[in-house]
Design an enzyme around this catalytic site. Sequence first.
Site, mmCIF file in Angstrom:
data_model
loop_
_atom_site.group_PDB
_atom_site.id
_atom_site.type_symbol
_atom_site.label_atom_id
_atom_site.label_comp_id
_atom_site.label_asym_id
_atom_site.label_seq_id
_atom_site.Cartn_x
_atom_site.Cartn_y
_atom_site.Cartn_z
ATOM 1 N N ARG A 61 0.967 -1.232 -0.066
ATOM 2 C CA ARG A 61 0.026 0.046 0.175
ATOM 3 C C ARG A 61 0.711 1.330 -0.144
ATOM 4 N NH1 ARG A 61 -3.441 0.348 4.851
ATOM 5 N NH2 ARG A 61 -5.247 -0.682 3.950
ATOM 6 N N TYR A 62 1.893 1.277 0.697
ATOM 7 C CA TYR A 62 2.943 2.412 0.861
ATOM 8 C C TYR A 62 4.095 1.934 -0.026
ATOM 9 C CZ TYR A 62 -0.130 2.967 4.856
ATOM 10 O OH TYR A 62 -1.459 3.110 5.757
ATOM 11 N N ARG A 81 7.234 0.176 1.678
ATOM 12 C CA ARG A 81 7.337 -0.906 2.751
ATOM 13 C C ARG A 81 6.063 -1.878 2.371
ATOM 14 N NH1 ARG A 81 5.354 4.042 4.717
ATOM 15 N NH2 ARG A 81 3.856 3.944 6.305
ATOM 16 N N CYS A 94 -3.076 -17.737 14.414
ATOM 17 C CA CYS A 94 -2.648 -16.932 15.673
ATOM 18 C C CYS A 94 -2.743 -18.081 16.658
ATOM 19 C CB CYS A 94 -3.707 -15.787 15.893
ATOM 20 S SG CYS A 94 -3.484 -14.692 14.503
ATOM 21 N N CYS A 139 -8.417 -12.849 18.735
ATOM 22 C CA CYS A 139 -8.906 -11.458 19.532
ATOM 23 C C CYS A 139 -10.337 -11.554 18.898
ATOM 24 C CB CYS A 139 -7.977 -10.362 19.179
ATOM 25 S SG CYS A 139 -6.156 -10.777 19.461
ATOM 26 N N CYS A 163 -10.492 -8.432 16.128
ATOM 27 C CA CYS A 163 -9.408 -8.835 15.055
ATOM 28 C C CYS A 163 -9.997 -7.998 13.685
ATOM 29 C CB CYS A 163 -9.003 -9.871 14.871
ATOM 30 S SG CYS A 163 -7.959 -9.947 13.571
ATOM 31 N N ARG A 175 -8.614 -8.363 11.062
ATOM 32 C CA ARG A 175 -8.401 -9.304 9.758
ATOM 33 C C ARG A 175 -9.259 -10.514 10.043
ATOM 34 N NH1 ARG A 175 -2.810 -7.751 9.218
ATOM 35 N NH2 ARG A 175 -2.512 -6.027 7.804
ATOM 36 N N ASP A 178 -11.388 -0.798 13.913
ATOM 37 C CA ASP A 178 -11.469 -0.812 12.673
ATOM 38 C C ASP A 178 -13.038 -1.285 12.676
ATOM 39 O OD1 ASP A 178 -9.122 0.053 11.266
ATOM 40 O OD2 ASP A 178 -8.195 -1.634 12.284
ATOM 41 N N ASP A 228 -7.373 3.763 10.801
ATOM 42 C CA ASP A 228 -7.249 3.472 9.388
ATOM 43 C C ASP A 228 -8.442 3.783 8.805
ATOM 44 O OD1 ASP A 228 -6.055 1.538 7.227
ATOM 45 O OD2 ASP A 228 -4.984 0.450 8.880
ATOM 46 N N LYS A 251 -3.588 4.306 6.886
ATOM 47 C CA LYS A 251 -3.389 4.844 8.353
ATOM 48 C C LYS A 251 -3.268 6.536 8.437
ATOM 49 C CE LYS A 251 -1.748 0.649 10.453
ATOM 50 N NZ LYS A 251 -1.106 0.231 9.160
#
Length: 322
Positions: free
Chosen positions: A90-91, A94, A103, A107, A110, A112, A271, A308, A315
């Site tokens: 996206r950037y 990076r 995981c 959570c 989450c 995602r 989010d 975000d 972000k």
Amino acid sequence: MSMSILRRPRELVAAGLISPEDEADVVAVAERFTVAITPHIASLIDADDPNDPIALQFVPRKAELVDTPEELADPTGDARHSPLKGLIHRYPDRVLLKPTHACAAYCRFCFRRETVGEGGEALNETEMAAIFDYIRDHPEIWEVILSGGDPFMLSPRRVGEIIRQLDAISHVKVIRFHTRLPIVDPERVTDALADALATEKSLWVVIHANHPRELTPEVRCACKKLSGRGIPLLSQSVLLRGVNDDVATLTALFRALVAMGVKPYYLHHGDMARGTAHFRTSLEDGLELMRRLQFEVSGLCVPAYMLDIPGGGGKVPVGMVE
Ligand SMILES: *Cc1c(COP(=O)(O)O)cnc(C)c1O
Ligand code: SF4
């Protein structure tokens, strides 16, 4: 204390984490979003406290079945910026590399949550090779961020292989891991895993912690394994209603992190992930908390408060002055 990972609603009932009356609803939640609670996390939960901040983060609840109109399956718009499976660019300088969907614990907030968990397998060797080719072919990529899922779920051998591949790409100057493993299953941060992170490049580890009670002696020990090898540690947290949306809790969390050598990097505004409305605070409340926090604590303890932009805007720091 249970000694194995709790995954099934029936196991949650047996462990006293949900009541038998709630089992049917939690079965419906578990069909949508993967459930797993590690023994370490289970041991931190006070089952008699209906508002226990650890339980709120990990024990599935009926509220997750409620979608609100503004919620999105892909709240951060990852898919729009994905040139290859497992890679988000996206950037310009990076990339985010997601080698696994797994995981150790899931959570409930989450962002995602539609892509992590059961069903998504780790990237295979061919897919990983394509990603390293892409990074090699894009000299503007200065930093590679390992995320997921949780990249520390990979075996030390696979982590070491990723490091070796990136070490061989001269324009990659920085390697960053985003992980919650040191918090949810600290014993899995083994010497072998920590040794696998050895590199000539600059390597950073960002841990994810939301409440001071997550920072147990075992967690400190796991973090020491990394910092003892010269790895700088940062943290990210998510602002969560009922968990940490008060100045006292945030102050205790960020002070405890700094006291263990971890610099708070980001506090994320919640989010627009599906079934997470019960966790969200307003931006106004978040800003007010940040204003008050800044008067209370050392500058070392103040993370950037980040939003975000829903749908892939990226972000942005939430302005301190409107
Ligand atoms: C968050 C994020 C990053 C890293 O952002 P920083 O602000 O550098 O921490 C990179 N790529 C994607 C897709 C992200 O969501
Ligand atoms: S550790 Fe990160 S990716 Fe995994 S469930 Fe929690 S927030 Fe999602």
